[in-house]
Design a protein around this motif. Sequence first.
Motif, short mmCIF file in Angstrom:
data_model
loop_
_atom_site.label_atom_id
_atom_site.label_comp_id
_atom_site.label_asym_id
_atom_site.label_seq_id
_atom_site.Cartn_x
_atom_site.Cartn_y
_atom_site.Cartn_z
N TYR A 174 0.85 -1.18 0.00
CA TYR A 174 0.00 0.00 0.00
C TYR A 174 0.89 1.23 0.00
N GLU A 175 0.57 2.17 -0.88
CA GLU A 175 1.34 3.41 -0.92
C GLU A 175 0.96 4.30 0.25
N ILE A 176 1.95 4.70 1.00
CA ILE A 176 1.74 5.60 2.13
C ILE A 176 1.91 7.02 1.59
N ASP A 177 0.81 7.77 1.53
CA ASP A 177 0.90 9.11 0.94
C ASP A 177 0.91 10.19 2.02
N ASP A 178 1.19 11.39 1.57
CA ASP A 178 1.30 12.53 2.49
C ASP A 178 0.01 12.79 3.26
N SER A 179 -1.15 12.54 2.63
CA SER A 179 -2.41 12.82 3.32
C SER A 179 -2.60 11.89 4.52
N LEU A 180 -2.16 10.63 4.40
CA LEU A 180 -2.26 9.71 5.53
C LEU A 180 -1.31 10.15 6.65
N ILE A 181 -0.11 10.53 6.31
CA ILE A 181 0.86 10.97 7.32
C ILE A 181 0.35 12.23 8.02
N THR A 182 -0.21 13.16 7.26
CA THR A 182 -0.77 14.38 7.85
C THR A 182 -1.88 14.03 8.84
N LEU A 183 -2.73 13.09 8.47
CA LEU A 183 -3.81 12.64 9.34
C LEU A 183 -3.26 12.00 10.61
N LEU A 184 -2.23 11.18 10.48
CA LEU A 184 -1.62 10.53 11.65
C LEU A 184 -0.92 11.54 12.55
N GLU A 185 -0.31 12.56 11.94
CA GLU A 185 0.31 13.62 12.74
C GLU A 185 -0.75 14.37 13.55
N PHE A 225 5.74 1.15 8.90
CA PHE A 225 4.74 0.33 8.21
C PHE A 225 5.45 -0.90 7.67
N VAL A 226 4.90 -2.09 7.97
CA VAL A 226 5.48 -3.35 7.54
C VAL A 226 4.40 -4.25 6.94
#
Length: 165
Positions: free
Chosen positions: A14-25, A46-47
């Motif tokens: 699964y591609e981890i994109d900037d929008s997911l990281i922003t949401l997790l932050e 992510f593994v």
Amino acid sequence: MSLQLAWNNEQTEYEIDDSLITLLELALQKAGESEGVMDGEVALTFVDDEQIHELNRDYRGIDRPTDVLSFAMNDSLDDELEIIYELEEGETMEGIPEVLGDIIISVTRAKLQSEEYGHSLEREIGFLFVHGFLHLLGYDHQDKVTEDEMMGKQEAVLVQVGLNR
């Protein structure tokens, strides 16, 4: 200083994109605020199922994959950081974030669970991340009372960041 997220992607499912990281932050900030933790760093990796299976077996003695693992840092961290950063006499650790711990999420397992529960993969990853963060702070779910408390805290954070069921 504030809560910081350092992340690494070691899976290809699964591609981890900037929008997911922003949401997790954002989830990290909200969870930190609700727990009175305003400073520190959380390392997120992510593994896939194979990698988390290995970690679960090696560190917990459980020979199967799981969805999330959390490894909290202990009080001896300051001494270790002083060695790593080779502080000179009179220098302090100021400016170096306290590492709260590591969270490892199996994207393979998160994808399966999101389908099983009928919600988005982003919501499942958000849930697992907040769950892991609470473990770093010492929360556990060994019985119904502690599980209910932890679930309530997780859901409150997820609602704040728009990851409703």
